[in-house]
Write an enzyme that holds these catalytic residues in place. Structure first.
Site, short mmCIF file in Angstrom:
data_model
loop_
_atom_site.label_atom_id
_atom_site.label_comp_id
_atom_site.label_asym_id
_atom_site.label_seq_id
_atom_site.Cartn_x
_atom_site.Cartn_y
_atom_site.Cartn_z
N GLU A 1 0.84 -1.19 0.00
CA GLU A 1 0.00 0.00 0.00
C GLU A 1 0.88 1.25 0.00
O GLU A 1 2.11 1.17 0.07
CB GLU A 1 -0.95 -0.05 1.20
CG GLU A 1 -1.81 -1.31 1.16
CD GLU A 1 -3.06 -1.25 2.01
OE1 GLU A 1 -3.59 -0.14 2.25
OE2 GLU A 1 -3.54 -2.32 2.42
N LYS B 1 0.67 4.20 -5.27
CA LYS B 1 1.49 2.99 -5.31
C LYS B 1 2.57 3.05 -6.38
O LYS B 1 3.14 2.02 -6.74
CB LYS B 1 0.58 1.77 -5.54
CG LYS B 1 -0.47 1.60 -4.44
CD LYS B 1 -1.36 0.40 -4.68
CE LYS B 1 -2.42 0.27 -3.59
NZ LYS B 1 -3.28 -0.92 -3.76
N ARG C 1 -4.20 10.05 -13.93
CA ARG C 1 -5.13 8.95 -13.73
C ARG C 1 -5.36 8.63 -12.26
O ARG C 1 -6.19 7.78 -11.94
CB ARG C 1 -4.61 7.69 -14.43
CG ARG C 1 -4.53 7.80 -15.95
CD ARG C 1 -3.82 6.60 -16.52
NE ARG C 1 -3.74 6.65 -17.97
CZ ARG C 1 -2.93 5.89 -18.70
NH1 ARG C 1 -2.14 5.01 -18.10
NH2 ARG C 1 -2.92 6.00 -20.02
N ASN D 1 -6.09 -2.78 0.45
CA ASN D 1 -7.05 -3.65 1.11
C ASN D 1 -7.09 -3.49 2.62
O ASN D 1 -8.16 -3.55 3.24
CB ASN D 1 -6.74 -5.11 0.75
CG ASN D 1 -7.98 -5.98 0.81
OD1 ASN D 1 -9.09 -5.49 0.75
ND2 ASN D 1 -7.77 -7.28 0.95
N ARG E 1 -11.08 -8.25 -4.04
CA ARG E 1 -10.23 -8.51 -2.88
C ARG E 1 -11.10 -8.87 -1.67
O ARG E 1 -12.26 -8.47 -1.58
CB ARG E 1 -9.38 -7.27 -2.54
CG ARG E 1 -8.49 -6.79 -3.66
CD ARG E 1 -7.35 -7.76 -3.97
NE ARG E 1 -6.48 -7.95 -2.84
CZ ARG E 1 -5.48 -7.11 -2.50
NH1 ARG E 1 -5.28 -6.00 -3.22
NH2 ARG E 1 -4.70 -7.35 -1.47
#
Length: 270
Positions: free
Chosen positions: A3, A52, A121, A162, A258
């Site tokens: 993460e 990330k 993005r 997650n 996930r």
């Protein structure tokens, strides 16, 4: 997948270790050989993270190295040099220390316009000073998509994965399948501020800790969490175990591809 806090910590470590030094650049694996040769002997200026994604810049080189670790990538810094190559090392940096990149989704030399495309993005990153939480809010409050899926969408919010999505939803008592448009602006602001604080702790400690002081092992008289992800958490990977707050069994379901973990008692808020 690592993460955002992991990438920011890595950017800080690369900058602290190599910035201002001429570095040897190579690709033992060969898949980044031409690009590494262009950078060999250049002074590394610094590294920064956005979500990330990692970007490494060099003096007198207009392009930057873009790295995305993906699910299996790692970028490990070791003291000293002349280390034997172990495994498939895509990119190696050497100065007074050695950094080996293995198994990334992306390792590429990009011109500034190409970097801009990647940045455009991405949603705001809670760990960046230039982040604007309103950009995420505009996408969230108009959407019928469950908030648990929106938090994982890097176009909405960059760097949250997650673990943080499950934990911030629990901490703010939000049912994971709540539509984004049903989240109040006040609750979103509280969640954003919490993510900023929690992820900064993640950078400092190198692990994800989300439990409040009254729920830490010492305070509750319980053993520390034993998990290869490390850190004290409320719901992540605790399926079937009692909630640390109310004792209800933690549940799991698939959301956005996930595993999502939540407490059906504490997280009733819509």
């Amino acid at each position: 997948m690592p993460e955002g806090h992991t990438l920011h910590r890595l950017a800080d470590d690369l900058t602290a270790t190599f910035a201002g030094h001429a570095v040897r650049s190579s690709s033992p694996q060969g898949r980044f050989a031409a690009e590494a040769a262009r950078l060999d002997g250049r002074v590394l200026e610094g590294a920064e993270a956005y979500g990330k994604h990692l970007f490494v810049s060099f003096a007198d080189v207009p392009s930057v190295v873009h790295v995305h670790l993906g699910l299996y990538g790692s970028f490990v810094i070791s003291p000293g040099t002349a280390h034997p190559v172990v495994g498939q090392v895509r990119w190696r940096l050497e100065s007074e220390a050695t950094a080996d990149l293995r198994g990334p989704n992306a390792c590429e030399l990009l011109a500034p316009p190409e970097v801009d495309v990647i940045m455009s993005r991405l949603g705001p990153d809670p760990l960046r000073a230039d982040a604007d939480p309103d950009l995420a809010w505009h996408r969230i409050h108009r959407s019928d998509t469950p908030i648990a899926a929106l938090l994982m969408d890097q176009k909405v919010l960059a760097g949250v994965g997650n673990v943080y999505r499950a934990e911030v939803l629990f901490r703010h008592e939000v049912a994971p399948m709540t539509a984004g448009r049903r989240l109040t602006r006040r609750r979103w602001t509280a969640m954003w501020d919490d993510l900023c604080a929690l992820m900064r702790v993640g950078v400092e400690r190198g692990r994800i800790d989300t439990v409040r002081p009254e729920h830490e092992p010492e305070a509750m008289g319980r053993p520390p969490r034993a998990d290869d992800h490390g850190g004290e958490v409320y719901v992540y990977r605790r399926e079937g175990m009692p909630c640390l707050v109310c004792g209800t069994a933690i549940r799991r379901r698939d959301v956005a591809g996930r595993n999502l973990f939540w407490c059906p008692s504490c997280q009733r808020r819509h």
